[in-house]
Design a protein around this motif. Structure first.
Motif, mmCIF file in Angstrom:
data_model
loop_
_atom_site.group_PDB
_atom_site.id
_atom_site.type_symbol
_atom_site.label_atom_id
_atom_site.label_comp_id
_atom_site.label_asym_id
_atom_site.label_seq_id
_atom_site.Cartn_x
_atom_site.Cartn_y
_atom_site.Cartn_z
ATOM 1 N N ASP A 17 0.823 -1.312 -0.097
ATOM 2 C CA ASP A 17 -0.146 0.049 0.075
ATOM 3 C C ASP A 17 0.822 1.158 -0.038
ATOM 4 N N TYR A 18 1.161 1.824 -1.077
ATOM 5 C CA TYR A 18 1.818 3.001 -1.258
ATOM 6 C C TYR A 18 1.323 4.307 -1.159
ATOM 7 N N GLY A 19 0.020 4.216 -1.115
ATOM 8 C CA GLY A 19 -0.585 5.684 -1.095
ATOM 9 C C GLY A 19 -0.656 6.356 -2.321
ATOM 10 N N PHE A 20 -1.035 7.460 -2.479
ATOM 11 C CA PHE A 20 -1.278 8.154 -3.528
ATOM 12 C C PHE A 20 -0.527 9.547 -3.348
ATOM 13 N N GLU A 21 -0.126 9.964 -2.086
ATOM 14 C CA GLU A 21 0.199 11.290 -1.938
ATOM 15 C C GLU A 21 1.706 11.456 -2.538
ATOM 16 N N ASN A 22 2.673 10.339 -2.747
ATOM 17 C CA ASN A 22 3.848 10.647 -3.499
ATOM 18 C C ASN A 22 4.093 10.023 -4.564
ATOM 19 N N LYS A 23 3.315 9.835 -5.605
ATOM 20 C CA LYS A 23 3.378 9.118 -6.823
ATOM 21 C C LYS A 23 4.559 9.600 -7.523
ATOM 22 N N ALA A 24 5.100 8.546 -8.017
ATOM 23 C CA ALA A 24 6.441 8.591 -8.884
ATOM 24 C C ALA A 24 5.777 9.507 -10.248
ATOM 25 N N PRO A 25 6.615 10.314 -10.702
ATOM 26 C CA PRO A 25 6.049 11.067 -11.972
ATOM 27 C C PRO A 25 6.303 10.298 -13.040
ATOM 28 N N ILE A 26 5.360 10.567 -14.067
ATOM 29 C CA ILE A 26 5.435 10.080 -15.485
ATOM 30 C C ILE A 26 6.137 11.073 -16.641
ATOM 31 N N PHE A 27 6.596 10.288 -17.633
ATOM 32 C CA PHE A 27 7.200 11.016 -18.649
ATOM 33 C C PHE A 27 6.319 12.184 -19.416
ATOM 34 N N THR A 28 6.797 13.261 -19.401
ATOM 35 C CA THR A 28 6.016 14.326 -20.368
ATOM 36 C C THR A 28 6.728 14.834 -21.367
ATOM 37 N N PRO A 29 6.417 14.911 -22.393
ATOM 38 C CA PRO A 29 7.375 15.143 -23.604
ATOM 39 C C PRO A 29 7.303 16.626 -23.561
ATOM 40 N N GLN A 30 8.466 17.411 -23.963
ATOM 41 C CA GLN A 30 8.366 18.984 -24.120
ATOM 42 C C GLN A 30 8.683 19.396 -25.403
ATOM 43 N N GLY A 31 8.393 20.372 -25.894
ATOM 44 C CA GLY A 31 8.516 21.162 -26.967
ATOM 45 C C GLY A 31 9.982 21.862 -26.962
ATOM 46 N N PRO A 32 10.400 22.397 -28.018
ATOM 47 C CA PRO A 32 11.777 23.302 -28.164
ATOM 48 C C PRO A 32 11.708 24.563 -26.850
ATOM 49 N N GLN A 33 10.643 24.991 -26.665
ATOM 50 C CA GLN A 33 10.639 26.070 -25.682
ATOM 51 C C GLN A 33 10.284 25.483 -24.489
ATOM 52 N N GLY A 34 10.118 24.282 -24.201
ATOM 53 C CA GLY A 34 9.898 23.771 -22.910
ATOM 54 C C GLY A 34 8.164 23.563 -22.637
ATOM 55 N N GLN A 35 7.514 23.842 -23.692
ATOM 56 C CA GLN A 35 6.019 23.688 -23.442
ATOM 57 C C GLN A 35 5.761 22.265 -23.564
ATOM 58 N N ILE A 36 4.705 21.965 -22.757
ATOM 59 C CA ILE A 36 4.238 20.332 -22.443
ATOM 60 C C ILE A 36 3.465 20.131 -23.749
ATOM 61 N N LEU A 37 3.974 19.157 -24.535
ATOM 62 C CA LEU A 37 3.385 18.622 -25.606
ATOM 63 C C LEU A 37 2.064 17.429 -25.304
ATOM 64 N N PRO A 38 0.923 17.701 -25.984
ATOM 65 C CA PRO A 38 0.017 16.851 -25.895
ATOM 66 C C PRO A 38 0.276 15.348 -26.231
ATOM 67 N N THR A 39 -0.371 14.426 -25.737
ATOM 68 C CA THR A 39 -0.176 13.051 -25.932
ATOM 69 C C THR A 39 -0.722 12.677 -27.199
ATOM 70 N N ALA A 40 -0.030 12.224 -28.358
ATOM 71 C CA ALA A 40 -0.636 12.064 -29.562
ATOM 72 C C ALA A 40 -1.453 10.635 -29.545
ATOM 73 N N PRO A 41 -2.450 10.631 -30.078
ATOM 74 C CA PRO A 41 -3.099 9.319 -30.229
ATOM 75 C C PRO A 41 -2.303 8.236 -31.027
ATOM 76 N N PRO A 42 -2.410 6.975 -30.805
ATOM 77 C CA PRO A 42 -1.815 5.928 -31.438
ATOM 78 C C PRO A 42 -2.093 5.934 -33.015
ATOM 79 N N SER A 43 -1.317 5.899 -34.097
ATOM 80 C CA SER A 43 -1.632 5.735 -35.497
ATOM 81 C C SER A 43 -2.991 5.043 -35.665
ATOM 82 N N GLN A 44 -3.821 5.804 -36.425
ATOM 83 C CA GLN A 44 -4.956 5.275 -36.821
ATOM 84 C C GLN A 44 -4.857 4.321 -38.033
ATOM 85 N N ALA A 45 -3.827 4.766 -38.885
ATOM 86 C CA ALA A 45 -3.562 4.120 -40.249
ATOM 87 C C ALA A 45 -2.937 2.949 -39.799
ATOM 88 N N VAL A 46 -2.105 2.631 -38.828
ATOM 89 C CA VAL A 46 -1.601 1.355 -38.347
ATOM 90 C C VAL A 46 -2.486 0.557 -37.881
#
Length: 961
Positions: A17-46
Motif C-alpha cells: 500500500d504505497y498511497g497516492f500522495e507521493n506518486k512517482a512522476p511520469i514522462f511528459t514530452p516537451q517542445g523546443p521552448q519547454g512547453q508540454i506537448l499533448p499526447t498523440a493518439p496511436p496511429s489510426q492508419a497502423v
C-alpha cells in the motif's frame, strides 16, 4: 535481478500500500521552448492495417528461407485482445519515415592479405585495425566521401547512389596502412599495401519493405527476407555515432557509450566508479525494427562496465591496492587482453618526437618450457633478463628490462619492483614496466563483476521510467543523430520523427489466489499478504537437521524460533535429528575452497547415512560454498538442502519473520507441497479439466571466465496435475553455446512418464510449451530441431493418431522494449512504470505472426521490463484473450513468492533449473578469474563432475528451488 519482480516480504508486512500522495512522476514530452506537448493518439492508419491482418485462417506465414511445411509456419494473429481496461502508453520507439522511390546500394568489402587482419589461431578479425584501414581508404578516395555513403567498418558499404559507374561492378584499391599517430609512409615505401576490393551486391528498394509491412499475411509474402533491409538501415542509422570519436560502440552490438575524457571527472561525465579498477558508463542501445505498416527505431538505455583510460600501473593499484605480486589477487586475469599504448619510442624522422604504439597485454612473465622460456614468475624490471645484441647500445649478452630502457630510450624506471607486462606473444614475449603503459579508452569489461561492483552497477543503472524516457528523447536521439534534418539520413531517403510513438494497451485484472481451506487473497500492486493463511497443501518434514557453517553466532533457540515462524505456514516440522558435528565454521574465499569442499561433503554424507530428507544449512555469503552444498546434496547423496545466510535470518539480533516465511515456501515445494493455487473455476478454460501439461524449457550458456568449451545446460520442467504448483525437472549438459536442446526426447519423455504416474496412467490431452531464451533468428530451428523430438516421444507413448495437441510459445526478457504511462492514473505509484497486468498486442508487435508483451509484475524499483511472448505453434485453437489470460494467471502461481512475477512460471522455473546446473559446475564456470598466460585450460568432458540429472531420490522433485 532475475526474471521475477522480487520475492516480496511474505507474511508479516504489508508493503504493497504505497498511497497516492507521493506518486512517482511520469514522462511528459516537451517542445523546443519547454512547453508540454499533448499526447498523440496511436496511429489510426497502423490500427486499420492491424485490424485487416487478424482472424484470417489459412494466412499463416511461412518462415523465410524454409520449405513450406505445416510446422514451419508462424500462425497468424487470430484476434486482438479485448479484456481489461483500455489505456494508451508510450513506447521507446521512434517512427522512421521513408521517401518514396528511395534505393539503397550494397557493396561487400574484401580485404587481403587476411593474415594481417585476422588472428590465425582464433580466426577473430582485428576490428580496430580494419576500421583504421577503412578510414584511410575513405580519406584517400573521393568516391567514398559522401553523406550518402555509410559503412559498418567491417563488411559493407551502403550507398544512396551507385559508388561505381554503370557497368563497373567491383573495384580494387591498394591502401597503405599507418596508425593515427604515425606519418604517412612515403610513396616509395617497400611496405606491402593492403588490397581492398569493394563489389556491388545488388540494391534494395525501401518501398518493397514498406509495402510488405503494410500487407496482410498472404502467399505472396512467403519467403520475404527483411534481414538485408534491416542490416542496411542499421548501418545508416548508427553512422552518426560511429563517426564520433568520443563515442564507443559498433553497429554489430548496437550499443554506444560516450566515454569521459578524464577519469577523475566521473560524475559530470555520466558515469560512476565501481571500485576494483572499473567504471560504469551510461549509453544507448539502438536497432531498426519492423511492425505493421511502419519501420521503427528502438532506443533503450544501456549500462556497462569499462576499464578507465589511465596509466596501467595506476589501474593495477586500483584493482589490487596492497600488492600486484599477489598471485591470488586475480590481477593478471583482470588486465590480460587489454589494449594499452606506450609512447617512449623515438620517431625516426623527428628525434624530438615519440611515437604511440598500441599493444595487447598477454599477462605477466612466466616460465614457458614449451617455448624454452625460463622467465621468473611475476618478474620485475630488475629480475627479468633477455639476450640483446645491439651495436648502437654496445650490448651483446643478457640485459635486464630496467637496463634496456635506460640504454635504449633513456627512460628511468621509477617503480622497478612492479611486475613487468608482456605485450608481445606467448612465444616471443616483450616486457614493458606498467608505469610506461596507458589503457586505451573505450574498452568494455566483459567478465563477471564481484558483489560490491554488482551492487554499485545496479545503483547506477536502475532509474525510473520517466528519467529513462527523458534520456532517450533528449540524449539518445541526439547521440544517434535521429532527426528530420540530419543530412546523413536524408541522403538515403529516411528521417526519424522526434517523439516516442504511442500504442494501445490494456490492464488485465489480478487473479484471486487461493490458500488452505479455500481462503482467497486479492493481489494488490502485484503482491499480497498471507498473514493468518497457510499453504494450500502443506507437507510434513520428519527427518531433518540443521548445519551451521558459520561462526556460532546463531543459537539453537534462534533456530527453533525461525522454524516456528516457518511452521505458521502450515508445514509441520518434527524436531531436528541429533547428528554430532553439525557446527563447522567455513571461511569464505578462494584459498579455503578445497578445505570447505571436504567438510561439506563429510557432513552431507553423514546426513545421507542417517536417512535425512532435508538439511537446513546456514552458510556465509560465498557462492562456492553454496554451490558445493547443492552439488553434494542434489547430485551425490540425494538429500534436499535449503541454504540461508545468517545476515538475512537475523536482523538487529532478532529472527526475521518475513525471511522465515519466504524460506518456508522452499521447504514445502521441495517436499512436494503446493503453496498457493487458483480455484478451478477461475483458471483459464483449457486448464480447468486438469488434462493440460505445461512445460518450461531453457538453455543457459557458459559465462565469461568459464573454461574454454564449457557446456551449455538445457533444462525441462513440467506440471504434474491440474493445480500447476509442482514442477519437477530434467536437465543435461550439452555442446558449448548450442541453443537448441539435445536429448529433448529423453527429457520430455521423463516428464511425460511422471505425469502419467501422477494421473493414474492417463496422458495429457494438451501440451503447452513455454520456451525461454530463443531469438527471432532461431524460431525456424526450434521448429525443425526441438518440435520433432517432442512429437517422436509422443508417438512412442500415445496410441497412433491420438497424440496431444501441442502449442509452443517462446518467451523472453532479453529485449529492449519498454512502455511508459501517458496518464498518472495508469502508472504504478512507486516507480511510475505501467500497472502490473499491462498487456500490449498492437503498435510494436510483429507485422506477420502472433506475439504480445505482458508486464504481469510490479517493478520494485527502476523501469519495468515486460515479457515478450511469441506463439510459434498452436494446435489448441487459442485466441488472443485465451493466451493472455493463460499467461497472466500462471504468473500468480510462482510458488516461491507472494508476488506476481514477470515471466511465466514454466519458463521461470526452467531458468532456475539451468542456473542450478551451473552450480554443479561452479569451478568450471569460474575457472579463469586467475587465468595466466601459460595455457588456456579447456573443459574435459571425461572428467567433468556432472553432466546430467540428479540423485534418483530427488529426480521427480523441485530440488532446484
Amino acid at each position: 535481478g532475475g526474471p521475477g519482480g522480487g520475492q516480496g516480504r511474505g507474511r508479516y508486512v504489508d508493503e504493497f500500500d504505497y498511497g497516492f500522495e507521493n506518486k512517482a512522476p511520469i514522462f511528459t514530452p516537451q517542445g523546443p521552448q519547454g512547453q508540454i506537448l499533448p499526447t498523440a493518439p496511436p496511429s489510426q492508419a497502423v490500427e486499420t492495417k492491424e485490424n485487416a491482418t487478424v482472424g484470417k485462417p489459412g494466412l499463416d506465414v511461412a518462415l523465410s528461407g524454409l520449405s513450406i511445411g505445416d510446422e514451419l509456419r508462424l500462425p497468424s494473429r487470430p484476434s486482438h485482445g479485448t479484456k481489461g481496461k483500455a489505456i494508451v502508453l508510450r513506447a521507446n520507439y521512434f517512427e522512421m519515415l521513408t521517401r518514396a522511390g528511395a534505393q539503397i546500394y550494397r557493396y561487400n568489402i574484401d580485404i587481403n592479405p587476411k593474415k594481417k587482419i585476422v588472428n590465425e589461431k582464433t580466426g577473430v578479425p582485428n576490428r580496430r585495425k580494419i576500421r583504421r584501414l577503412l578510414e584511410l581508404l575513405i580519406a584517400d578516395n573521393k568516391e567514398l566521401q559522401s553523406t550518402g555513403i555509410a559503412t559498418d567498418y567491417g563488411k559493407f558499404f551502403i550507398a544512396a547512389k551507385r559508388i561505381l559507374p554503370q557497368g563497373e561492378t567491383s573495384r580494387t584499391f591498394q591502401q597503405q596502412f599507418w596508425e593515427l599517430e604515425d606519418d604517412r609512409p612515403p610513396p616509395d615505401t617497400k611496405t606491402e599495401p593492403y588490397i581492398v576490393k569493394i563489389e556491388e551486391d545488388g540494391s534494395l528498394s525501401i518501398d518493397t519493405l514498406t509495402e510488405y509491412l503494410a500487407s496482410p499475411p498472404s502467399p505472396s509474402s512467403v519467403g520475404f527476407d527483411k534481414a538485408e533491409f534491416l542490416q542496411a538501415l542499421n548501418i545508416i542509422l548508427t553512422r552518426t555515432a560511429q563517426e564520433n570519436p568520443r563515442i564507443y560502440g559498433s553497429s554489430i552490438r548496437n550499443k554506444f557509450y560516450s566515454y569521459p575524457p578524464n577519469f577523475q571527472d566521473l560524475n559530470q561525465a555520466g558515469c560512476t566508479n565501481l571500485g576494483g579498477g572499473l567504471v560504469a558508463l551510461k549509453g544507448f542501445y539502438t536497432s531498426v525494427r519492423t511492425s505493421t505498416a511502419r519501420i521503427l527505431v528502438n532506443i533503450g538505455v544501456a549500462n556497462a562496465a569499462f576499464y578507465p583510460a589511465m596509466n596501467l600501473l595506476g589501474l593495477m593499484r586500483l584493482h589490487t591496492p596492497h600488492s600486484a605480486n599477489d598471485a591470488n589477487s586475480g590481477l593478471e586475469g583482470f588486465i590480460t587482453r587489454l589494449k594499452v599504448s606506450h609512447n617512449y619510442i623515438t620517431s625516426k624522422k623527428d628525434p624530438n618526437r615519440t611515437v604511440k604504439r598500441v599493444k595487447t597485454v598477454q599477462g605477466f612473465s612466466h616460465p614457458r618450457p614449451q617455448y624454452k622460456i625460463n622467465d621468473p614468475p611475476l618478474g620485475n624490471a630488475r629480475t627479468l633478463k633477455f639476450y640483446c645484441e645491439d651495436k648502437d647500445l654496445q650490448v651483446k649478452g643478457n640485459i635486464t628490462v630496467e637496463q634496456f630502457f635506460k640504454k635504449k630510450w633513456n627512460v628511468t624506471i621509477q617503480r622497478w619492483q612492479e611486475p613487468c607486462i608482456n605485450v608481445g606473444t606467448k612465444e616471443k614475449p616483450s616486457y614493458v614496466p606498467p608505469e610506461l603503459l596507458t589503457v586505451e579508452p573505450g574498452q568494455q569489461y566483459n567478465k563477471k563483476l564481484n558483489e560490491s561492483q554488482t551492487t554499485a552497477m545496479l545503483d547506477f543503472a536502475v532509474r525510473r521510467p520517466a528519467e529513462n524516457a527523458r534520456r532517450i528523447v533528449e540524449q539518445g536521439a541526439a547521440m544517434m543523430g535521429l532527426s528530420t534534418t540530419n543530412q546523413k539520413l536524408l541522403d538515403f531517403g529516411v528521417k526519424v520523427a522526434p517523439q516516442l510513438i504511442t500504442v494501445r494497451a490494456r490492464v488485465l485484472p489480478p487473479v484471486q489466489v487461493q490458500y488452505r481451506a479455500g481462503k482467497v487473497v486479492h493481489p494488490r500492486n502485484g503482491g499480497w499478504n498471507i498473514l493468518g493463511l497457510q499453504f494450500s497443501t502443506a507437507k510434513q518434514l520428519q527427518k531433518w537437521t540443521f548445519f551451521r557453517f558459520v561462526n556460532n553466532e546463531v543459537g539453537g533457540a534462534q533456530i527453533k524460533e525461525f522454524m516456528n515462524y516457518m511452521g505458521n505456514s502450515g508445514v509441520k516440522f518434527a524436531p531436528p535429528q541429533p547428528i554430532t558435528g553439525v557446527d563447522e565454521f567455513l571461511l569464505p574465499g578462494r584459498a579455503n575452497q578445497d578445505a570447505n569442499d571436504a567438510k561439506i561433503r563429510m557432513h552431507i554424507a553423514r546426513a545421507a547415512e542417517n536417512g535425512l530428507q532435508m538439511l537446513f544449512c546456514i552458510i556465509p555469503k560465498d557462492d562456492f560454498i553454496y554451490s558445493r552444498v547443492k552439488f553434494w546434496g542434489d547430485v551425490h547423496f540425494g538429500v534436499h538442502t535449503v541454504c540461508s545466510q545468517l545476515t538475512k535470518m537475523i536482523k538487529n539480533h532478532s529472527v526475521n519473520p518475513d525471511y522465515a516465511a519466504n524460506v518456508a515456501h522452499k521447504f514445502n515445494l521441495k517436499l512436494g507441497g503446493s503453496n498457493q493455487n487458483i480455484s478451478t473455476d477461475r483458471l483459464p478454460g483449457m486448464l480447468r479439466d486438469g488434462k493440460t501439461m505445461l512445460v518450461g524449457m531453457d538453455v543457459t550458456h557458459p559465462s565469461p571466465g568459464s573454461l574454454k568449451g564449457s557446456p551449455s545446460i538445457a533444462g525441462v520442467v513440467s506440471s504434474i496435475d491440474g493445480k500447476y504448483c509442482q514442477w519437477p525437472a530434467s536437465m543435461r549438459a550439452q555442446a558449448s553455446r548450442q541453443e537448441m536442446i539435445d536429448k529433448l526426447d529423453v527429457m520430455f519423455g521423463e516428464r511425460l512418464d511422471y505425469w502419467r504416474k501422477c494421473n493414474q496412467g492417463a496422458l495429457p490431452l494438451r501440451v503447452i510449451i513455454f520456451r525461454d531464451g530463443v531469438s527471432e533468428g532461431q524460431y525456424h530451428t526450434l521448429l525443425e530441431k526441438e518440435l520433432p523430438q517432442i512429437r517422436a516421444t509422443c508417438n512412442k507413448v500415445y496410441p497412433q493418431g491420438r497424440g496431444p495437441k501441442i502449442s509452443v510459445i517462446v518467451c523472453g526478457k532479453r529485449h529492449h522494449t519498454r512502455f511508459y504511462p501517458t496518464k498518472q492514473e495508469d502508472a504504478d505509484s512507486k516507480t511510475g512504470s505501467p500497472l502490473n497486468g499491462t498487456v500490449v498486442d498492437r503498435g510494436v508487435t510483429m507485422e506477420k505472426g502472433w506475439d504480445f508483451f505482458l508486464q504481469a509484475h510490479q517493478a520494485i524499483k527502476g523501469t519495468a521490463r515486460p515479457a515478450h511472448y511469441i506463439v510459434l505453434l498452436d494446435e489448441n485453437g487459442m485466441n488472443q484473450d485465451n493466451v493472455e489470460e493463460l499467461t497472466h494467471s500462471l504468473c500468480h502461481l510462482y510458488g516461491r513468492s507472494t508476488r506476481v512475477v514477470s515471466l511465466c512460471p514454466p519458463a521461470y522455473f526452467a531458468d532456475l533449473l539451468c542456473e542450478r546446473g551451473r552450480m554443479y559446475l561452479y569451478r568450471e564456470f569460474n575457472a579463469r578469474d586467475n587465468v595466466t598466460t601459460t595455457s588456456e585450460p579447456e573443459f574435459d568432458w571425461n572428467r567433468a563432475p556432472w553432466l546430467s540429472g540428479v540423485h534418483e531420490r530427488l529426480e521427480n522433485s523441485m530440488f532446484y528451488i
